[in-house]
Design an enzyme around this catalytic site. Structure first.
Site, short mmCIF file in Angstrom:
data_model
loop_
_atom_site.label_atom_id
_atom_site.label_comp_id
_atom_site.label_asym_id
_atom_site.label_seq_id
_atom_site.Cartn_x
_atom_site.Cartn_y
_atom_site.Cartn_z
CE LYS A 61 -3.91 1.91 2.76
NZ LYS A 61 -4.64 1.78 3.85
CB SER A 94 -7.83 3.81 3.24
OG SER A 94 -6.83 3.00 4.33
CB SER A 111 -8.28 0.91 5.93
OG SER A 111 -8.84 2.21 6.10
#
Length: 584
Positions: A81, A155, A179
């Site tokens: 990420k 997210s 997330s």
């Protein structure tokens, strides 16, 4: 196009270590998959290593294997990420104005590479990890791999899509409010969120520094355990790292929310899927009072913890606020309004709520909650980005505040193809116990649902009970819309069937009743546009509502207004319209 099936952490590591396949062969397959999926969803990645660099990394793994090294993740491709540092690529946190080139990788990334895993690149996210939906990035919107009209979850949006689409075997995400769990639920994945401090957060761009956790997305709970075995452990370079011992914990007494504390935000299918998940459990259910957990959750965005997000972005908010996504900016700017007094008051109240949570652990071994109460289409989320996003955190926002470990597991499928999931939660230190419970209680399916590779058309299942049945006078209204026959079924034993008086052609009225019977019907599937045009032609006193089937599931179907029964003949005892027509 090459088949984009899931990649296996376990399978790849075992094959490369044993010499059955080389890391070089694996990386060539990954490169082909990346090219194929870029044509479908280009917004999954923010940056990737050059193919020759990836080949060199794979060759280095093969050389280490040849030299006799034992590498627990030999040749396993993974994604990072883009709020976690990976040397050689910029860290952007999905904000170009914030981007920087790190001198070294995050501790967890370094440990993975040392174990033989190969990082492919950096994946997209809700900017600054603020959001649970996946639509808040200037690099585009990664859409759900199983229906691209729906949100991926966030997210950690790109992380989940990359694993679901078979581009990597696992991906690192992060979790502050859910997330690392919500995207797992929506895309039929495992989302493991460790206890705070179990995994080092050195090299992580903070959202709420005291709450943030780096997480992992995998296809099975066992693979999450493999990654955890490599990266867990104290890191003296991280001031929030903890030397934690695994706390054994049974999975006999499972805490679930009281029925009146299960918000679904209008999505009855979610409630059905949760009930189905509970019905499969070989454990004792114990209903708990969610009130203290829900109050803790509200502190995250309605309380002073918003200011911790503000602190992380203070410089950019002051110097270049337009560089921040407008929805993210609206959220984090609120942090400037909280005082130090409110921060202390919030901390005191959280301590009280944490004590209430401890009392829950005295009653149950683990909690089993829905991961998210529903999902949304991308267009819905863009139309109401704050309100709809808030609903996604109904069962996740309190977890990090109360220092729980959690693992999200797949537990069903919506008609859209989007995944429904549940999450096992336990007190700090129960990470391995949760993973073991996930493997036992929710074994991985033989294969996940089919990916949306063609731009999947959304569909609706429709139950018909009378003139629209096959070979009946109005069946053409279905065939002319390319409706697909799904199968025959029966309603729950709670309906009455009437023949409407003076109806041409003859039509039945299906009415929900306390004293009813199971009524035969047929189920068809139509795309959304066809369903809409069909509904527009339904004449009163008939209407389209929700019909409960005898297995407890629900579909759209014909129902009737009360006036439909005036002068009508009650034919419930016949069990269906075909029997009535045959008799007549």
């Amino acid at each position: 196009m090459i088949p984009l099936d899931r990649l296996s952490v376990t399978g790849i590591a075992a094959d490369v270590q044993a010499g059955r396949r080389s890391a070089a062969e694996i990386i060539e397959e990954v490169l082909a998959r990346l090219v194929a999926y870029d044509a479908i969803q280009p917004a999954v990645w923010i940056s990737r290593f050059d193919p020759d660099d990836l080949r060199a990394a794979a060759a280095a793994v093969d050389a280490r294997i040849g030299a006799g090294e034992a590498l627990p993740l030999a040749g396993v491709p993974f994604a990072v990420k883009d709020n976690i540092d990976l040397a050689g690529l910029d860290t952007t946190a999905a904000c170009p104005a914030f981007a920087y080139r790190p001198h070294s990788s995050a501790t967890v990334v370094e440990r993975l590479i040392a174990a033989g895993a190969v990082p492919i690149g950096k994946v997209n996210l809700d900017q600054f990890a603020t959001g649970l939906n996946g639509t808040r990035s200037p690099y585009g919107i990664p859409r759900n791999a199983y229906n691209r009209a729906w949100v991926s979850g966030g997210s950690s949006s790109g992380s989940a899509v990359a694993v679901a689409a078979g581009l990597v075997a696992f991906a690192l995400g992060t979790d502050t409010a859910g997330s690392g769990r919500v995207p797992a639920a929506f895309q039929h994945l495992i989302g493991f969120k460790p206890t705070r401090g179990r995994w080092s957060s050195k090299g992580l761009v903070p959202a709420c520094r005291t709450l943030d956790c780096i997480t992992v997305f995998t296809s099975t709970a066992g693979e999450a355990a493999q990654v955890d075995a490599v990266v867990a452990g104290f890191d003296p370079a991280d001031p929030l790292s903890q030397a934690l011992e695994d706390a054994p914990r049974a999975a006999r007494r499972i805490g679930i929310p009281r029925p009146d504390q299960r918000p679904w935000f209008g999505d009855i299918e979610s409630g059905f899927l949760y009930d189905q998940a509970l019905a499969k459990l070989d454990a004792e259910w114990i209903e708990i009072d969610m009130a203290p957990l829900n109050e803790a959750a509200r502190l995250l965005y309605d309380g002073p913890w918003v200011a911790e997000r503000t602190a992380a972005l203070k410089g950019l908010l002051q110097d270049d606020p337009d560089a921040i996504h407008p929805v993210v900016r609206e959220i984090v700017e609120k942090g400037f309004t909280f005082s130090a007094v409110e921060a202390f008051e919030g901390a005191y109240r959280l301590a009280e709520l944490a004590r209430a949570a401890e009392e829950i652990w005295a009653q149950v071994d683990m909690l089993l909650l829905p991961t998210a109460p529903k999902s949304y289409r991308v267009q819905e989320m863009l139309a109401a980005p704050i309100a709809l996003n808030a609903s996604l955190g109904a069962y996740t926002n309190f977890v990090n505040l109360l220092d729980m470990a959690a693992i999200a597991v797949p537990a069903g499928r919506y008609p859209s193809g989007v995944g429904f999931g549940v999450t096992l939660m336990g007190p700090a230190g129960t990470d391995r116990a949760l993973i073991a419970a996930a493997e036992t209680l929710f074994p991985a399916p033989a294969e996940p649902p089919a990916l949306d590779l063609e731009g999947r058309m959304e569909t609706v299942k429709l139950a018909v009970v009378g003139a629209h049945l096959k070979d009946m006078p109005l069946h053409w209204q279905l065939t002319s819309r390319d409706a697909t026959f799904v199968g025959e079924a029966k309603t729950a034993p709670a309906y009455r069937l009437y023949s409407i008086a003076d109806s041409v052609p003859p039509k039945p009225a299906l009415v929900h009743s306390g004293e009813g019977a199971a009524i035969a019907l047929e189920i068809y599937e139509l795309d959304m546009a066809a369903f809409g045009s069909f509904v527009a032609e339904v004449p009163p006193p008939l209407a389209i509502g929700t019909v409960t089937l005898d297995d407890g599931s629900q579909v759209k179907g014909f129902i009737a207004e009360p006036r439909a029964t005036i002068g009508a003949e009650d034919i419930t005892h016949l069990g269906g319209w075909r029997a009535y027509i045959a008799q007549k």
